[in-house]
Design a protein around this motif. Structure first.
Motif, mmCIF file in Angstrom:
data_model
loop_
_atom_site.group_PDB
_atom_site.id
_atom_site.type_symbol
_atom_site.label_atom_id
_atom_site.label_comp_id
_atom_site.label_asym_id
_atom_site.label_seq_id
_atom_site.Cartn_x
_atom_site.Cartn_y
_atom_site.Cartn_z
ATOM 1 N N SER A 1 -7.044 13.293 3.080
ATOM 2 C CA SER A 1 -6.251 13.677 1.905
ATOM 3 C C SER A 1 -7.150 14.237 0.905
ATOM 4 O O SER A 1 -7.599 14.087 -0.019
ATOM 5 N N TYR B 1 3.250 6.005 2.322
ATOM 6 C CA TYR B 1 3.930 7.235 1.944
ATOM 7 C C TYR B 1 3.582 8.359 2.912
ATOM 8 O O TYR B 1 4.454 9.121 3.310
ATOM 9 N N ARG B 2 2.335 8.454 3.315
ATOM 10 C CA ARG B 2 1.922 9.487 4.281
ATOM 11 C C ARG B 2 2.666 9.301 5.602
ATOM 12 O O ARG B 2 3.199 10.240 6.169
ATOM 13 N N GLY C 1 0.833 -1.199 0.000
ATOM 14 C CA GLY C 1 0.000 0.000 0.000
ATOM 15 C C GLY C 1 0.865 1.246 0.000
ATOM 16 O O GLY C 1 1.330 1.675 1.042
ATOM 17 N N LEU C 2 1.071 1.800 -1.166
ATOM 18 C CA LEU C 2 1.970 2.942 -1.270
ATOM 19 C C LEU C 2 1.413 4.201 -0.621
ATOM 20 O O LEU C 2 2.132 4.926 0.054
ATOM 21 N N ARG C 3 0.136 4.474 -0.790
ATOM 22 C CA ARG C 3 -0.417 5.755 -0.346
ATOM 23 C C ARG C 3 -0.367 5.923 1.171
ATOM 24 O O ARG C 3 0.141 6.924 1.672
ATOM 25 N N ALA C 4 -0.888 4.973 1.926
ATOM 26 C CA ALA C 4 -0.889 5.078 3.393
ATOM 27 C C ALA C 4 0.539 5.046 3.929
ATOM 28 O O ALA C 4 0.880 5.781 4.848
#
Length: 130
Positions: A130, A47-48, A42-45
């Motif tokens: 977001s 990355y945050r 899961g890149l998005r979570a």
């Protein structure tokens, strides 16, 4: 060893600690990010969380760097010019700190933290997500 030499050593040591904190935060944050991406895909979570961790390391490192500057400037050469330069450095670093704090927490440092029934809300739920 005279007072000025001791103050220089102390100030430089505090600066070095600040730089090491930033470097360690970048390294640890990057390793944790890569591990989480590989495990969870899961890149998005991730990355945050990565940006938040890096931001926290930078904030802490900046605090040490400001402390080192203050010690050297006030204890060694408290001239009007050196204090003015220090004031500009502190203003720039304070602006960076506020910007990073807003990015990490999604709110101004003096604003109230949003809460949920389980306790304080996480950074992702403050300010509409977001």
């Amino acid at each position: 060893m005279d007072f000025e030499s001791v103050v220089l050593i102390v100030g430089t040591t505090i600066d070095a600690v600040g730089v090491l904190i930033i470097i360690a935060g970048l390294l640890v944050g990057s390793v944790v990010y890569l591990r989480d991406v590989i495990r969870q895909h899961g890149l998005r979570a991730n990355y945050r969380r990565y940006r938040q961790n890096i931001g926290r390391a930078i904030l802490l490192g900046l605090e040490f760097l400001v402390a080192g500057d203050i010690i050297r400037t006030v204890a060694i050469s408290p001239t009007f010019e050196s204090v003015g330069v220090l004031a500009l450095i502190v203003v720039v670093r304070t602006f960076l700190s506020f910007s990073l704090e807003v990015e990490i927490d999604g709110r101004w440092p003096w604003g109230k933290r949003a809460t949920t029934s389980d306790g304080p809300a996480g950074p992702g739920s403050v300010g509409g997500g977001s």
